[in-house]
Design an enzyme around this catalytic site. Structure first.
Site, PDB file in Angstrom:
ATOM      1  N   ARG A   1      15.012  51.261 -95.296  1.00  0.00           N
ATOM      2  CA  ARG A   1      15.486  52.653 -95.172  1.00  0.00           C
ATOM      3  C   ARG A   1      15.454  53.367 -96.518  1.00  0.00           C
ATOM      4  NH1 ARG A   1      21.720  53.025 -95.465  1.00  0.00           N
ATOM      5  NH2 ARG A   1      22.233  51.115 -96.562  1.00  0.00           N
TER       6      ARG A   1
ATOM      7  N   CYS B   1      22.764  65.968-122.222  1.00  0.00           N
ATOM      8  CA  CYS B   1      23.074  67.303-122.731  1.00  0.00           C
ATOM      9  C   CYS B   1      24.580  67.504-122.540  1.00  0.00           C
ATOM     10  CB  CYS B   1      22.237  68.385-122.059  1.00  0.00           C
ATOM     11  SG  CYS B   1      22.657  68.765-120.356  1.00  0.00           S
TER      12      CYS B   1
ATOM     13  N   ILE C   1      23.758  68.644-116.365  1.00  0.00           N
ATOM     14  CA  ILE C   1      23.222  69.385-115.215  1.00  0.00           C
ATOM     15  C   ILE C   1      21.857  69.994-115.536  1.00  0.00           C
ATOM     16  CG2 ILE C   1      23.591  71.326-113.653  1.00  0.00           C
ATOM     17  CD1 ILE C   1      26.654  70.793-114.063  1.00  0.00           C
TER      18      ILE C   1
ATOM     19  N   HIS D   1      19.782  52.607-104.118  1.00  0.00           N
ATOM     20  CA  HIS D   1      19.405  53.367-102.930  1.00  0.00           C
ATOM     21  C   HIS D   1      18.274  54.362-103.147  1.00  0.00           C
ATOM     22  CE1 HIS D   1      23.785  52.645-101.411  1.00  0.00           C
ATOM     23  NE2 HIS D   1      23.077  51.541-101.518  1.00  0.00           N
TER      24      HIS D   1
END
Length: 102
Positions: free
Chosen positions: A91, A23, A27, A56
């Site tokens: 992790r 977009c 956001i 991650h």
């Protein structure tokens, strides 16, 4: 938001492995996509973030801002996002599992 949710539902249902939403700034559409359970949509405006969010966080949807990121950089970000596997380090796996439980 309609298209962001449609992409997110396609990824969450397994119809698609990953998704890309775009977009003006990225956001709003990333917020819409992240409302769908099982979606980890990351707004990336640089190559490092595109790689890190896959390594991650195992992000499964990429959000881009068309007014923020030029076409050349956007294509590079997409390539990195699509080509980078999740690291599966303990992790990171633990964090992603905790996100999926929420």
């Amino acid at each position: 938001p309609v298209y962001g949710k449609a992409v997110a539902h396609a990824v969450a249902s397994g119809e698609c492995e990953k998704g890309i939403v775009i977009c003006s700034t990225g956001i709003g559409i990333s917020i819409a996509a992240n409302k769908v359970p099982g979606i980890r949509c990351a707004l990336c405006g640089d190559c490092f973030s595109a790689k890190a969010t896959r390594l991650h966080n195992n992000a499964n949807v990429l959000a881009l801002g068309a007014l923020v990121t030029g076409p050349g950089l956007a294509l590079e970000i997409v390539d990195i996002f699509l080509d980078t596997p999740f690291s599966e380090e303990e992790r990171h796996s633990r964090r992603v599992s905790q996100l999926e439980e929420e």
